[in-house]
Write a protein that holds these residues in place. Structure first.
Motif, PDB file in Angstrom:
ATOM      1  N   LEU A 192      67.641  12.172 102.548  1.00 41.63           N
ATOM      2  CA  LEU A 192      66.424  12.706 101.939  1.00 41.63           C
ATOM      3  C   LEU A 192      65.927  11.813 100.810  1.00 41.63           C
ATOM      4  CD1 LEU A 192      67.285  16.525 101.874  1.00 41.63           C
ATOM      5  CD2 LEU A 192      65.661  15.349 103.389  1.00 41.63           C
ATOM      6  N   GLN A 196      62.339   9.924 100.663  1.00 42.38           N
ATOM      7  CA  GLN A 196      61.449  10.000  99.506  1.00 42.38           C
ATOM      8  C   GLN A 196      61.085   8.599  99.020  1.00 42.38           C
ATOM      9  OE1 GLN A 196      61.266  12.794  95.823  1.00 42.38           O
ATOM     10  NE2 GLN A 196      62.845  11.293  95.362  1.00 42.38           N
ATOM     11  N   LEU A 200      57.722   9.129 102.405  1.00 41.21           N
ATOM     12  CA  LEU A 200      57.442  10.102 103.459  1.00 41.21           C
ATOM     13  C   LEU A 200      57.503  11.547 102.966  1.00 41.21           C
ATOM     14  CD1 LEU A 200      59.435   8.442 106.374  1.00 41.21           C
ATOM     15  CD2 LEU A 200      56.959   8.410 105.989  1.00 41.21           C
ATOM     16  N   ILE A 201      58.301  11.797 101.956  1.00 40.18           N
ATOM     17  CA  ILE A 201      58.429  13.149 101.431  1.00 40.18           C
ATOM     18  C   ILE A 201      58.514  13.088  99.908  1.00 40.18           C
ATOM     19  CG2 ILE A 201      59.625  14.015 103.478  1.00 40.18           C
ATOM     20  CD1 ILE A 201      62.240  13.901 101.837  1.00 40.18           C
ATOM     21  N   GLU A 202      58.431  14.260  99.290  1.00 39.31           N
ATOM     22  CA  GLU A 202      58.694  14.407  97.867  1.00 39.31           C
ATOM     23  C   GLU A 202      59.729  15.495  97.676  1.00 39.31           C
ATOM     24  OE1 GLU A 202      55.208  15.134  95.618  1.00 39.31           O
ATOM     25  OE2 GLU A 202      54.169  13.300  96.252  1.00 39.31           O
ATOM     26  N   VAL A 213      66.955  20.145 102.723  1.00 44.55           N
ATOM     27  CA  VAL A 213      65.573  20.208 103.201  1.00 44.55           C
ATOM     28  C   VAL A 213      64.787  21.292 102.477  1.00 44.55           C
ATOM     29  CG1 VAL A 213      66.106  19.210 105.456  1.00 44.55           C
ATOM     30  CG2 VAL A 213      66.279  21.691 105.120  1.00 44.55           C
ATOM     31  N   VAL A 216      62.538  19.957  99.649  1.00 39.50           N
ATOM     32  CA  VAL A 216      61.373  19.121  99.948  1.00 39.50           C
ATOM     33  C   VAL A 216      60.119  19.859  99.494  1.00 39.50           C
ATOM     34  CG1 VAL A 216      60.013  18.018 101.756  1.00 39.50           C
ATOM     35  CG2 VAL A 216      62.514  17.998 101.884  1.00 39.50           C
ATOM     36  N   THR A 217      59.407  19.279  98.525  1.00 45.16           N
ATOM     37  CA  THR A 217      58.202  19.913  97.985  1.00 45.16           C
ATOM     38  C   THR A 217      56.924  19.258  98.494  1.00 45.16           C
ATOM     39  OG1 THR A 217      58.297  18.494  96.025  1.00 45.16           O
ATOM     40  CG2 THR A 217      59.384  20.649  95.894  1.00 45.16           C
ATOM     41  N   GLY A 218      57.047  18.062  99.055  1.00 43.19           N
ATOM     42  CA  GLY A 218      55.892  17.369  99.608  1.00 43.19           C
ATOM     43  C   GLY A 218      56.228  16.774 100.953  1.00 43.19           C
ATOM     44  N   ASN A 219      55.429  17.069 101.967  1.00 48.80           N
ATOM     45  CA  ASN A 219      55.706  16.607 103.325  1.00 48.80           C
ATOM     46  C   ASN A 219      54.374  16.557 104.073  1.00 48.80           C
ATOM     47  OD1 ASN A 219      56.704  16.009 105.853  1.00 48.80           O
ATOM     48  ND2 ASN A 219      57.892  17.899 106.083  1.00 48.80           N
ATOM     49  N   ASP A 220      53.544  15.561 103.736  1.00 49.15           N
ATOM     50  CA  ASP A 220      52.175  15.503 104.242  1.00 49.15           C
ATOM     51  C   ASP A 220      52.100  15.492 105.768  1.00 49.15           C
ATOM     52  OD1 ASP A 220      51.261  15.483 101.670  1.00 49.15           O
ATOM     53  OD2 ASP A 220      50.960  13.319 101.564  1.00 49.15           O
ATOM     54  N   ASP A 222      54.247  16.991 107.713  1.00 54.35           N
ATOM     55  CA  ASP A 222      54.997  18.139 108.261  1.00 54.35           C
ATOM     56  C   ASP A 222      56.139  17.665 109.149  1.00 54.35           C
ATOM     57  OD1 ASP A 222      53.427  20.113 107.017  1.00 54.35           O
ATOM     58  OD2 ASP A 222      51.923  19.994 108.615  1.00 54.35           O
TER      59      ASP A 222
END
Length: 343
Positions: A192, A196, A200-202, A213, A216-220, A222
């Motif tokens: 993870l 980040q 890809l994610i925040e 998982v 994960v607060t940001g996952n543009d 999905d």
């Protein structure tokens, strides 16, 4: 085998001239110099062997009465012997065994497919040590099982990355694509952090060392995360239901012909933040001072071991030297973090 926070996995940065190298990079430089000295020392191997033959090595085995016998037999000329649990047969193991034997230490390797077994075998006394895991994985095991397994000396660190059988770039990832990540706490967290760092994610600001998982607060895009056993991820690399995987570069079978050059993104395995992922030889806390470990450490420092590792891992795994006190300090910090999560 198997981070502190999101910072550990910023994009790789090379050390520029005049700047101080990170601790792991410095240790890598030190180990390389040490191996070069080993090559020079090899010129005097015959003379050294004669001195060793005078009865320096002593003892029979590590742990319990055998360890006591080893201490009392110092100077008797008996050889030391250890049984070490690993996670798969390798040329590296064979080379370590050969080199250690030259130094008076007989090594027997016992390999397991399940990563929980090398630790449980060590706890129950079936083996004297194991050599397969990084500090983060060890910390999670110790806390979950209320054990006190302890690193003796560092061995290697493996670079991790994002790989895909169908995509040429992270930009090719689409909405709802599925990414396989390890299903254990330490390696899943590492994956993870890598995702980040790759943008890809925040993750939340206070995720600590072991995010899941759920953090994960940001996952543009999905993206869907598919937990899979880390050792089996390479075998499912071509699974059409997966769009990418996050795994160690050295985990792929050589027949797959996949290396770091094939990664869509690589972490910086030699950054100081990657220290939780330094692998080590691990034993029971009561056996950390056994004289066998100094011999085994010297065997790992032999140039032939470095050569075997380079060939076996295609350069994706490197020998590093981190002081035992630093390994144990990192372990203690990680265990504290793991207890906070489970309490």
């Amino acid at each position: 085998m198997s981070d502190h926070d999101a910072a550990p996995h910023d994009a790789p940065q090379s050390t520029t001239a005049g700047s101080a190298p990170s601790g792991l990079r410095a240790s890598l430089d030190d180990s390389r110099r040490r191996r070069r000295r080993g090559l020079l020392a090899g010129l005097g191997a015959v003379a050294a062997a004669a001195l060793v033959g005078g009865g320096f090595w002593a003892g029979t085995a590590v742990g319990g009465s055998d360890a006591q016998a080893a201490g009392s037999a110092s100077g008797s000329g008996e050889r030391l012997s250890v049984t070490i649990a690993g996670s798969g047969e390798s040329d590296l193991q064979d080379t370590v065994k050969t080199v250690a034997a030259e130094e008076g230490l007989d090594v027997t390797w016992v390999n397991f497919d399940d990563w929980t077994l090398p630790n449980s075998a060590l706890v129950t006394g079936e083996v004297d040590a194991n050599a397969f895991q990084h500090t983060a994985f060890l910390s999670a095991y110790n806390v979950a099982n209320d054990t006190d397994l302890t690193p003796v000396f560092s061995t290697t660190i493996t670079q991790w990355g994002v790989f895909s059988a169908t995509l040429d770039s992270l930009d090719d990832l689409g909405r709802g694509d599925r990414i396989a990540i390890p299903d254990d706490a330490s390696n899943g967290a590492r994956a993870l952090f890598i995702l980040q760092a790759a943008g890809l994610i925040e993750l939340g600001p206070d995720v600590g060392v072991y995010p899941t998982v759920d953090d994960v607060t940001g996952n543009d895009l999905d993206l869907e995360f598919v937990p899979i056993g880390a050792t089996t991820i390479p075998t499912q690399f071509d699974d059409p239901s997966l769009d990418a995987v996050v795994v160690g570069t050295s985990y792929f079978d050589p027949t797959q012909e996949i290396d770091a050059d094939d990664a869509l993104y690589l972490d910086d395995s030699l950054s100081d933040e990657s220290r939780p992922y330094v692998n080590a030889v691990v034993t029971r806390a009561d056996d950390t001072d056994d004289e066998a470990w100094a011999l085994l450490d010297e065997a790992y420092a032999d140039p032939r071991v470095a050569e075997a590792l380079e060939k076996e891992s295609f350069g994706n795994t490197q020998l590093v030297e981190v002081p035992a006190d630093d390994l144990r300090s990192t372990l203690a910090e990680l265990e504290t973090a793991a207890r906070e999560i489970t309490s």
